[in-house]
Design a protein around this motif. Structure first.
Motif, PDB file in Angstrom:
ATOM      1  N   ARG A  61       0.850  -1.206   0.000  1.00 32.11           N
ATOM      2  CA  ARG A  61       0.000   0.000   0.000  1.00 32.11           C
ATOM      3  C   ARG A  61       0.887   1.259   0.000  1.00 32.11           C
ATOM      4  NH1 ARG A  61      -3.576   1.790   4.439  1.00 32.11           N
ATOM      5  NH2 ARG A  61      -3.561  -0.271   5.356  1.00 32.11           N
ATOM      6  N   GLY A  62       1.923   1.236   0.837  1.00 35.03           N
ATOM      7  CA  GLY A  62       2.842   2.378   0.879  1.00 35.03           C
ATOM      8  C   GLY A  62       3.552   2.571  -0.444  1.00 35.03           C
ATOM      9  N   TYR A  63       3.980   1.462  -1.034  1.00 32.27           N
ATOM     10  CA  TYR A  63       4.719   1.534  -2.304  1.00 32.27           C
ATOM     11  C   TYR A  63       3.834   2.097  -3.411  1.00 32.27           C
ATOM     12  CZ  TYR A  63       7.717   0.031  -6.169  1.00 32.27           C
ATOM     13  OH  TYR A  63       8.509   0.005  -7.292  1.00 32.27           O
ATOM     14  N   ASP A  64       2.557   1.657  -3.429  1.00 33.31           N
ATOM     15  CA  ASP A  64       1.645   2.148  -4.479  1.00 33.31           C
ATOM     16  C   ASP A  64       1.489   3.667  -4.385  1.00 33.31           C
ATOM     17  OD1 ASP A  64       1.367  -0.431  -5.321  1.00 33.31           O
ATOM     18  OD2 ASP A  64      -0.555  -0.780  -4.316  1.00 33.31           O
ATOM     19  N   GLN A  65       1.523   4.194  -3.163  1.00 39.55           N
ATOM     20  CA  GLN A  65       1.372   5.649  -2.999  1.00 39.55           C
ATOM     21  C   GLN A  65       2.679   6.406  -3.188  1.00 39.55           C
ATOM     22  OE1 GLN A  65      -1.014   6.908   0.544  1.00 39.55           O
ATOM     23  NE2 GLN A  65      -1.285   4.733   0.814  1.00 39.55           N
ATOM     24  N   ILE A  70       9.840   7.840   0.552  1.00 35.15           N
ATOM     25  CA  ILE A  70      10.012   7.160   1.846  1.00 35.15           C
ATOM     26  C   ILE A  70       8.696   7.267   2.613  1.00 35.15           C
ATOM     27  CG2 ILE A  70      11.336   7.117   4.011  1.00 35.15           C
ATOM     28  CD1 ILE A  70      13.609   8.494   2.540  1.00 35.15           C
ATOM     29  N   PHE A  71       8.251   6.172   3.179  1.00 31.86           N
ATOM     30  CA  PHE A  71       7.079   6.227   4.050  1.00 31.86           C
ATOM     31  C   PHE A  71       7.421   5.456   5.317  1.00 31.86           C
ATOM     32  CE2 PHE A  71       6.671   2.764   1.011  1.00 31.86           C
ATOM     33  CZ  PHE A  71       6.290   1.674   1.775  1.00 31.86           C
ATOM     34  N   VAL A  82      10.494   3.032   5.250  1.00 31.72           N
ATOM     35  CA  VAL A  82      10.582   2.145   4.085  1.00 31.72           C
ATOM     36  C   VAL A  82      10.912   2.989   2.855  1.00 31.72           C
ATOM     37  CG1 VAL A  82       9.405   0.407   2.705  1.00 31.72           C
ATOM     38  CG2 VAL A  82       8.901   0.602   5.149  1.00 31.72           C
ATOM     39  N   VAL A  83      11.949   2.575   2.160  1.00 33.23           N
ATOM     40  CA  VAL A  83      12.489   3.355   1.052  1.00 33.23           C
ATOM     41  C   VAL A  83      12.129   2.669  -0.263  1.00 33.23           C
ATOM     42  CG1 VAL A  83      14.651   4.212   0.047  1.00 33.23           C
ATOM     43  CG2 VAL A  83      14.370   4.099   2.549  1.00 33.23           C
ATOM     44  N   ALA A  84      11.703   3.464  -1.251  1.00 30.83           N
ATOM     45  CA  ALA A  84      11.331   2.892  -2.550  1.00 30.83           C
ATOM     46  C   ALA A  84      11.908   3.743  -3.687  1.00 30.83           C
ATOM     47  CB  ALA A  84       9.812   2.832  -2.662  1.00 30.83           C
ATOM     48  N   ARG A 393      10.016  -6.483  -2.097  1.00 23.79           N
ATOM     49  CA  ARG A 393       9.019  -7.306  -2.775  1.00 23.79           C
ATOM     50  C   ARG A 393       8.158  -6.449  -3.705  1.00 23.79           C
ATOM     51  NH1 ARG A 393       3.901  -9.760  -1.516  1.00 23.79           N
ATOM     52  NH2 ARG A 393       3.891 -11.982  -2.049  1.00 23.79           N
ATOM     53  N   ALA A 394       7.730  -5.286  -3.212  1.00 22.51           N
ATOM     54  CA  ALA A 394       6.900  -4.410  -4.050  1.00 22.51           C
ATOM     55  C   ALA A 394       7.693  -3.965  -5.286  1.00 22.51           C
ATOM     56  CB  ALA A 394       6.438  -3.213  -3.221  1.00 22.51           C
TER      57      ALA A 394
END
Ligand code: HEM
Length: 509
Positions: A61-65, A70-71, A82-84, A393-394
């Motif tokens: 959910r965080g990754y989609d947004q 970073i969230f 969490v870093v994306a 994983r995301a």
């Protein structure tokens, strides 16, 4: 209520209190980082508890947004940042240890001090032996690896005639991987000693299990309860009993004949002795290093092979192409490490299986240790003490990075490899290994990426590919229930293959 349960409940309550106080004192600068779930004083604890069983969905959910940002997500006693996105993952990959620490990140995720001991937590010299000597010796040691694979499959599977047998995959693969790995770590005959191998496997399982339990307690209680939960001291004593006499002999030989005595075995003991200094050159300290290397090698490699085998039996259409490839390559080149490089379908199959079955929703766990914090290239600053990790994983499931990302496509990377080589500029070898199992990237994180990318991955890939080639050439395999993949187990940040999952195997007809 038994002692352990009492302690767990007590720890949980104490932790909520402790963390509430800490949260009340939290750094308001960090409020600009978006929260997935609630950031409320107590409501965030509801999310922290949900994290145990729903971490992959929360992180997705965080990754989609925030796919390039970073969230944060509430954990029991802290926030997880969490870093994306490639740019920020690259920042972590290149950051020095004294700014964001891999060691401190691991200390939190596997509670190293309590599960493996202070010496391992503070001194990592054995990683150098893995990074250099083990990797360099893979060609020379390959005949031993091959020999041990043949014997280990025979002994562990115990197949008779032409009968199908249902095999529980995780314990069987742990037994095979432990044995094959120890052929290079301690050599014959100890690598076939059942009690020695069982100790290594039990230790590996104990570290992961105890780390999960200790992590349920607030940090201030961990030094008190950690030693009671972890069984590592028993494993140390057993390891010393088995490997001690060999180490004594090796130390004596070196003392009498010097470091390069004729007939010195080419194994982990020798590679450790080449670099061990001072108090590390004792029987106990060396036995501990061998046990820790087993821990790093057995769990990861056996679970990777298990997932690949579940993928293979759920997608049986890949079996014959992989058998054909393995047979052709072995016929042309024999069983060598170099021949494995030409098993591109098997290599691709593992890379895809690792992509789809990452060990958890998060990877590359780190802690900010620099006083001034860590500034990302987008200007976000995480303060000293913050725990961060990457939405691995995301990232692997992102359609903008992989076509049909959620679909298992076993030969995805062998196709890309062929296309890449067709358009390859012979003067530029930079990306030549890009699609290989051992290659890491900001969008391919089963081995992490950057400074701390797994140093054992070259050995792991050699061992696992040789095991798969042996399996497809010599055995038939099928799913226990046609088309059904044993469901993964999800707990917190871990996703593990089903420990009771079975496949059916028989000798090739
Ligand atoms: C398929 C099997 C394996 C997988 C999936 C795997 C995965 C990983 C991952 C994800 C990391 C952390 C990377 C990071 O946080 O940036 C790591 C680190 C490490 N792995 Fe592996 N690993 C495997 C096999 C092995 C083997 C066989 C060995 C030893 C022979 C090994 C030794 C290590 C060590 C020593 C580190 C710490 C590296 C450091 O501190 O810089 N691994 N591995």
């Amino acid at each position: 209520m038994d002692d352990l349960r009492f302690l767990l409940v007590y720890g949980l309550l104490a932790g909520v209190l402790f963390a509430s106080i800490r949260k009340a004192l939290h750094d308001p600068k960090l409020d600009s980082i978006p929260t997935v779930g609630s950031s409320g004083f107590l409501s965030s604890y509801r999310d922290a508890l949900r994290f145990f069983h729903h971490a992959p969905e929360l992180i997705q959910r965080g990754y989609d947004q925030y796919p390039d940002g970073i969230f944060r997500i509430a954990r029991l006693f802290r926030w997880e940042y969490v870093v994306a996105g490639p740019r920020l993952i690259k920042d972590i990959a290149g950051a020095p240890e004294h700014v964001i620490s891999f060691t401190e990140g691991v200390a939190e995720s596997i509670q190293t001090k309590y599960t493996m001991g202070r010496d391992i937590a503070e001194n990592h010299y054995h990683q150098q032996a893995i990074r250099t000597s083990l990797t360099r010796n893979l060609h020379a040691c390959f005949p031993d690896v091959r020999d041990e694979i043949i014997c280990a499959f025979d002994d562990v599977l115990q197949l008779q005639g032409s009968e199908w047998k249902s095999v529980t995959v995780v314990p069987s693969m742990m037994a095979i991987v432990a044995r094959v790995s120890n052929r290079l770590f301690v050599g014959l005959p100890l690598c076939r000693n059942k009690a020695y191998l069982a100790n290594n496997v039990e230790y590996t399982v104990d570290v992961i299990r105890s780390a999960g339990r200790i992590g349920l307690f607030p940090p201030f209680l961990r030094p008190l309860i950690g030693p009671f939960i972890s069984g590592h001291m028993k494993s140390f004593r057993t390891a010393i009993k088995f490997v001690g006499p060999i180490l004594e002999e090796r130390l004596k030989k070196e003392e009498e004949l010097g470091p390069d005595w004729p007939g010195k075995p080419n194994d982990l003991i020798s590679w450790l002795l080449e670099i061990a200094e001072g108090e590390q050159r004792t029987v106990n300290a060396l036995a501990l290093r061998i046990l820790s290397t087993n821990m790093a090698a057995i769990h990861t490699s056996s679970l990777t092979f298990t997932q690949a085998l579940f993928d293979l039996t759920t997608h049986p259409e890949y079996f014959l192409p992989m058998r054909e490839e393995a047979e052709r390559v072995v016929k042309e080149e024999g069983w060598t490490k170099a021949a494995l490089n030409n098993m591109v379908k098997i290599d691709s199959f593992f890379r895809e299986s690792q992509r789809v079955n990452n060990f958890g929703p998060l990877g590359m766990s780190r802690k900010v240790v620099a006083k001034e914090g860590f500034r990302f290239s987008d200007g976000t600053v995480l303060p000293q003490g913050a725990y961060l990790s990457v939405a691995a994983r995301a990232t692997h499931y992102d359609d903008s990075k992989y076509e049909n990302a959620t679909t298992f496509d076993g030969f995805r990377f062998s196709r890309e490899r062929t296309e890449h080589m067709e358009h390859h500029d012979p003067g530029n070898n930079q990306d030549i290994f890009k699609h290989h199992m051992i290659s890491t990237a900001v969008d391919h994180l089963p081995f992490g990426t950057g400074k701390h990318a797994c140093p054992g991955r070259f050995f792991a890939a050699t061992e696992l590919k040789a095991m798969m080639a042996h399996l497809v050439i010599n055995y038939d395999v099928e799913a226990e229930v046609k088309g059904v993949r044993p469901p993964d187990r999800v707990f917190g940040t871990r996703i593990s293959p089903n420990e009771a999952g079975k496949v059916r195997i028989r000798k090739r007809q």
